[in-house]
Design an enzyme around this catalytic site. Structure first.
Site, PDB file in Angstrom:
ATOM      1  N   LYS A  55      35.105  43.239  33.020  1.00 43.51           N
ATOM      2  CA  LYS A  55      34.047  42.440  32.391  1.00 43.51           C
ATOM      3  C   LYS A  55      32.683  42.916  32.859  1.00 43.51           C
ATOM      4  CE  LYS A  55      36.908  38.440  31.619  1.00 43.51           C
ATOM      5  NZ  LYS A  55      37.609  37.403  32.351  1.00 43.51           N
ATOM      6  N   GLN A  99      36.919  32.601  36.074  1.00 41.60           N
ATOM      7  CA  GLN A  99      38.182  33.286  35.806  1.00 41.60           C
ATOM      8  C   GLN A  99      39.360  32.357  36.110  1.00 41.60           C
ATOM      9  OE1 GLN A  99      38.432  36.373  34.447  1.00 41.60           O
ATOM     10  NE2 GLN A  99      40.657  36.277  34.468  1.00 41.60           N
ATOM     11  N   ASP A 122      33.352  31.006  27.313  1.00 44.64           N
ATOM     12  CA  ASP A 122      34.790  30.962  27.041  1.00 44.64           C
ATOM     13  C   ASP A 122      35.098  29.986  25.900  1.00 44.64           C
ATOM     14  OD1 ASP A 122      36.562  32.594  28.525  1.00 44.64           O
ATOM     15  OD2 ASP A 122      36.247  31.405  30.344  1.00 44.64           O
TER      16      ASP A 122
HETATM   17  N1  GUN Z   1      42.077  34.485  32.471  1.00 40.32           N
HETATM   18  C1  GUN Z   1      42.753  35.201  31.543  1.00 40.32           C
HETATM   19  N2  GUN Z   1      42.090  35.189  30.361  1.00 40.32           N
HETATM   20  C2  GUN Z   1      40.984  34.457  30.552  1.00 40.32           C
HETATM   21  C3  GUN Z   1      39.892  34.089  29.699  1.00 40.32           C
HETATM   22  O1  GUN Z   1      39.822  34.430  28.515  1.00 40.32           O
HETATM   23  N3  GUN Z   1      38.930  33.333  30.276  1.00 40.32           N
HETATM   24  C4  GUN Z   1      39.002  32.941  31.569  1.00 40.32           C
HETATM   25  N4  GUN Z   1      38.015  32.189  32.029  1.00 40.32           N
HETATM   26  N5  GUN Z   1      39.987  33.253  32.379  1.00 40.32           N
HETATM   27  C5  GUN Z   1      40.973  34.011  31.869  1.00 40.32           C
END
Ligand code: GUN
Length: 294
Positions: A55, A99, A122
């Site tokens: 990311k 996350q 998100d």
């Molecule tokens: N963990 C795995 N996929 C995601 C996601 O799309 N967002 C977040 N915040 N955590 C994740």
């Protein structure tokens, strides 16, 4: 029968990241705003560390600022809430992503609700989930948005299609169903407890598999010519003691029946970060009352 069209998520995601990067340059030039994304990582789960590193790399490649907040696994819920509140206050942070999964002593629902909905890239905050369900503009979850973009890459107008979603999570199943409804599909949400699942999936012109069961969905569950979007990422034992990644759809069995299908890996996966970058730019614009530059 000839094989299905392969939907190249890697290429489509690269295209979207390029569009976002170009829009970031225009947006910064017009408004003097440099969008920023903060990612919060609790603990040192190796898979989460890989996601967070990717990311950061992609955020910077799109010309946006990336802030990483790493805290130990033993961080209390109260301490994590304080981290989120600090990021809510920061003017240079447009998007906040915590996350998941979080350690079991932390209530992830409470943490998600602490995020300013205007920075919730998100799209997990109940305010944004509610906006999506009631057809109001808001931040939309990344993986579901990626699924819609991939489906539209082979059929730009989804109106009137029978869409079946297998899976009912808050992260994928429910929001992708809402997005398909907004695209004027007839939507069925099935799940692991549904009876006669193969009969339900066989009705689908558009099937989204997000149930987390490796290769559950077989070729004879698929309507010939259907668009199949496979959200599953399952690690299963492979040859020589290694692991391999498979989706929720049995790809080899299905590719001769479907009209178009996403591979795993290289299908939905790369779309998630591309949509996250898009959402960060959308958040930077909309929380300042500026037009969305995409
Ligand atoms: N963990 C795995 N996929 C995601 C996601 O799309 N967002 C977040 N915040 N955590 C994740």
């Amino acid at each position: 029968m000839s094989g299905a069209t392969l939907i190249d998520g890697k290429a489509i995601a690269a295209g979207l990241r390029g569009e976002v990067a170009a829009a970031v340059v225009r947006f910064a030039g017009e408004h003097g705003v440099h969008p920023g994304l903060a990612v919060v990582l609790v603990g040192d789960d190796p898979a989460s560390q890989v996601y967070v590193r990717n990311k950061k790399r992609e955020t910077e490649a799109a010309g946006m600022a990336s802030f990483e907040v790493k805290v130990p696994a033993a961080t209390s819920e109260r301490e994590l809430l304080a981290v989120v509140e600090e990021l809510n206050r920061r003017a240079d942070v447009d998007g906040i992503l915590v996350q998941l999964p979080l350690p079991p002593h932390i209530d992830s629902g409470r943490v998600i609700e602490a995020i300013d909905p205007a920075k919730d890239v998100d799209g997990f905050h109940p305010i944004n989930a509610g906006r999506l369900a009631s057809g109001q503009p808001g931040l939309v979850p990344c993986t579901p948005l990626g699924c819609i973009i991939l489906a539209k890459s082979v059929q730009p107008d989804l109106m009137g299609l029978e869409a079946v979603v297998v899976g009912r999570s808050n992260i994928v199943g429910k929001p992708v169903a809402q997005l398909l409804l907004a695209e004027n599909c007839t939507v069925t949400i099935a799940h692991s407890k549904s009876r006669a699942l193969p009969e339900i999936t066989a009705r689908a012109d558009l099937l989204v598999a997000a149930v987390g069961r490796p290769e559950l969905i077989r070729g004879d569950w698929i309507k010939p010519g259907a668009i199949v979007i496979d959200v599953g990422i399952n690690r299963v034992p492979g040859e020589g003691g290694k692991h391999r990644l498979v989706g929720d759809v049995d790809f080899e069995d299905t590719r001769h029946v479907a009209g178009a299908i996403t591979p795993v890996p290289g299908g939905v996966g790369p779309m998630t970060i591309a949509c996250l970058l898009r959402n960060t730019l959308v958040a930077a614009a909309s929380r300042r009352g500026l037009p969305i530059p995409l």
